[in-house]
Scaffold this motif. Structure first.
Motif, mmCIF file in Angstrom:
data_model
loop_
_atom_site.group_PDB
_atom_site.id
_atom_site.type_symbol
_atom_site.label_atom_id
_atom_site.label_comp_id
_atom_site.label_asym_id
_atom_site.label_seq_id
_atom_site.Cartn_x
_atom_site.Cartn_y
_atom_site.Cartn_z
ATOM 1 N N ASN A 53 37.046 62.515 29.788
ATOM 2 C CA ASN A 53 37.101 61.227 30.475
ATOM 3 C C ASN A 53 36.313 60.173 29.721
ATOM 4 O O ASN A 53 35.275 60.469 29.130
ATOM 5 C CB ASN A 53 36.468 61.331 31.876
ATOM 6 C CG ASN A 53 37.315 62.120 32.815
ATOM 7 O OD1 ASN A 53 38.387 61.689 33.210
ATOM 8 N ND2 ASN A 53 36.853 63.310 33.160
ATOM 9 N N SER A 54 36.792 58.949 29.798
ATOM 10 C CA SER A 54 36.025 57.799 29.357
ATOM 11 C C SER A 54 35.098 57.437 30.511
ATOM 12 O O SER A 54 35.551 57.301 31.648
ATOM 13 C CB SER A 54 36.970 56.637 29.060
ATOM 14 O OG SER A 54 36.243 55.465 28.869
ATOM 15 N N VAL A 55 33.815 57.293 30.250
ATOM 16 C CA VAL A 55 32.842 57.013 31.308
ATOM 17 C C VAL A 55 32.452 55.541 31.321
ATOM 18 O O VAL A 55 32.425 54.909 32.365
ATOM 19 C CB VAL A 55 31.588 57.912 31.159
ATOM 20 C CG1 VAL A 55 30.518 57.536 32.163
ATOM 21 C CG2 VAL A 55 31.982 59.378 31.299
ATOM 22 N N LEU A 61 30.541 55.790 26.331
ATOM 23 C CA LEU A 61 30.249 57.146 26.816
ATOM 24 C C LEU A 61 31.513 57.879 27.223
ATOM 25 O O LEU A 61 32.422 57.291 27.806
ATOM 26 C CB LEU A 61 29.313 57.093 28.018
ATOM 27 C CG LEU A 61 27.908 56.560 27.788
ATOM 28 C CD1 LEU A 61 27.180 56.412 29.117
ATOM 29 C CD2 LEU A 61 27.137 57.485 26.853
ATOM 30 N N ILE A 62 31.534 59.193 26.941
ATOM 31 C CA ILE A 62 32.615 60.077 27.375
ATOM 32 C C ILE A 62 31.977 61.241 28.136
ATOM 33 O O ILE A 62 30.755 61.464 28.059
ATOM 34 C CB ILE A 62 33.463 60.592 26.199
ATOM 35 C CG1 ILE A 62 32.623 61.394 25.180
ATOM 36 C CG2 ILE A 62 34.125 59.430 25.483
ATOM 37 C CD1 ILE A 62 32.678 62.868 25.371
ATOM 38 N N SER A 63 32.821 61.997 28.851
ATOM 39 C CA SER A 63 32.351 63.219 29.493
ATOM 40 C C SER A 63 33.433 64.283 29.404
ATOM 41 O O SER A 63 34.618 63.977 29.247
ATOM 42 C CB SER A 63 31.979 62.973 30.958
ATOM 43 O OG SER A 63 33.139 62.754 31.741
ATOM 44 N N CYS A 131 30.303 62.182 18.758
ATOM 45 C CA CYS A 131 29.443 61.658 19.815
ATOM 46 C C CYS A 131 28.095 62.357 19.820
ATOM 47 O O CYS A 131 28.006 63.549 19.523
ATOM 48 C CB CYS A 131 30.101 61.873 21.183
ATOM 49 S SG CYS A 131 31.732 61.126 21.351
ATOM 50 N N ARG A 136 23.466 67.017 29.775
ATOM 51 C CA ARG A 136 24.249 68.181 30.193
ATOM 52 C C ARG A 136 23.908 68.383 31.665
ATOM 53 O O ARG A 136 22.789 68.772 31.984
ATOM 54 C CB ARG A 136 23.889 69.407 29.359
ATOM 55 C CG ARG A 136 24.266 69.273 27.892
ATOM 56 C CD ARG A 136 23.706 70.456 27.074
ATOM 57 N NE ARG A 136 23.960 70.294 25.666
ATOM 58 C CZ ARG A 136 23.166 69.626 24.823
ATOM 59 N NH1 ARG A 136 22.060 69.057 25.249
ATOM 60 N NH2 ARG A 136 23.476 69.520 23.542
ATOM 61 N N ILE A 144 28.690 69.470 32.828
ATOM 62 C CA ILE A 144 29.358 68.230 32.468
ATOM 63 C C ILE A 144 28.536 67.643 31.326
ATOM 64 O O ILE A 144 27.344 67.368 31.480
ATOM 65 C CB ILE A 144 29.422 67.230 33.643
ATOM 66 C CG1 ILE A 144 30.090 67.872 34.861
ATOM 67 C CG2 ILE A 144 30.122 65.942 33.211
ATOM 68 C CD1 ILE A 144 31.491 68.367 34.635
ATOM 69 N N LEU A 146 27.759 64.641 28.862
ATOM 70 C CA LEU A 146 27.886 63.196 28.639
ATOM 71 C C LEU A 146 27.473 62.929 27.203
ATOM 72 O O LEU A 146 26.429 63.428 26.750
ATOM 73 C CB LEU A 146 26.984 62.420 29.585
ATOM 74 C CG LEU A 146 27.372 62.469 31.057
ATOM 75 C CD1 LEU A 146 26.232 61.951 31.919
ATOM 76 C CD2 LEU A 146 28.631 61.668 31.292
ATOM 77 N N ALA A 147 28.289 62.148 26.495
ATOM 78 C CA ALA A 147 27.996 61.906 25.090
ATOM 79 C C ALA A 147 28.392 60.486 24.710
ATOM 80 O O ALA A 147 29.351 59.932 25.250
ATOM 81 C CB ALA A 147 28.740 62.916 24.220
ATOM 82 N N GLN A 148 27.622 59.910 23.790
ATOM 83 C CA GLN A 148 27.848 58.536 23.333
ATOM 84 C C GLN A 148 28.520 58.550 21.967
ATOM 85 O O GLN A 148 28.044 59.195 21.032
ATOM 86 C CB GLN A 148 26.531 57.785 23.247
ATOM 87 C CG GLN A 148 26.692 56.343 22.829
ATOM 88 C CD GLN A 148 25.397 55.569 22.894
ATOM 89 O OE1 GLN A 148 24.429 56.003 23.505
ATOM 90 N NE2 GLN A 148 25.378 54.409 22.258
#
Length: 177
Positions: A53-55, A61-63, A131, A136, A144, A146-148
């Motif tokens: 997903n695009s956050v 940010l993505i997840s 990313c 985490r 989940i 999360l990464a930039q």
């Protein structure tokens, strides 16, 4: 305001649990991605994900979700950077390879190279990102991530077709016009 007929359930709703969740999400079409990372020994790991997903756009940010029982999790649990690869409709075999337990995911015919931040980058995908992992988050038997985004190529597919691979009803699919 006119009367509107509201449909009523005809029987008891199924109890929530793993099978209900799987059954409902078989109805949800999702894009297919491959997530990659390099371990401390520089050996690459990766898996097929349909939870990408695009956050946020600012910062970018993505997840995605990853099972803590997966063979990739020990590396992903410590990786500072990960690769995100959006697969094209003609890459069903690649998606299946990265989804199969015990497969040599980075052996032939998979084409890849070491990209920015030492992350394995797959060749021939529609698009990719590298990313930096920022969190985490525990979520049941998953995390989940999360990464930039720090680098990438939005049009990595040399053919320029740009049609994504989808996952629906337990199978890989393509868009229809």
């Amino acid at each position: 305001m006119p009367d509107v007929a509201v449909p009523r359930p005809t029987g008891p709703a199924p109890q929530a649990g793993p099978e209900l969740l799987r059954s409902v999400f078989r109805q949800h079409a999702a894009g297919v991605a491959v997530i990659t990372a390099a371990g401390r020994d520089l050996r690459p790991v990766g898996f097929t994900a349909t939870s990408l997903n695009s956050v946020a756009a600012e910062p970018p940010l993505i997840s995605f979700g990853v099972g803590t029982g997966s063979s990739s999790w020990p590396v992903l649990a410590e990786a500072e950077h990960i690769g995100v690869h959006v697969l094209g409709e003609d890459q069903e075999a690649l998606a299946a390879t990265f989804a199969r337990s015990g497969a040599d995911r980075f052996g032939a015919p998979t084409r890849w190279r070491t990209g920015p931040e030492g992350v394995p980058v797959l060749d021939g995908v529609l698009a990719w990102l590298v990313c930096r992992v920022v969190a985490r988050v525990p979520a049941g038997d998953h995390r989940i991530v999360l990464a930039q985004a720090v680098a990438g190529n939005p049009s990595a597919d040399p053919s320029g077709r740009g049609r994504p691979l989808l996952y629906h009803q337990g199978r890989f699919n393509a868009l229809r016009d």
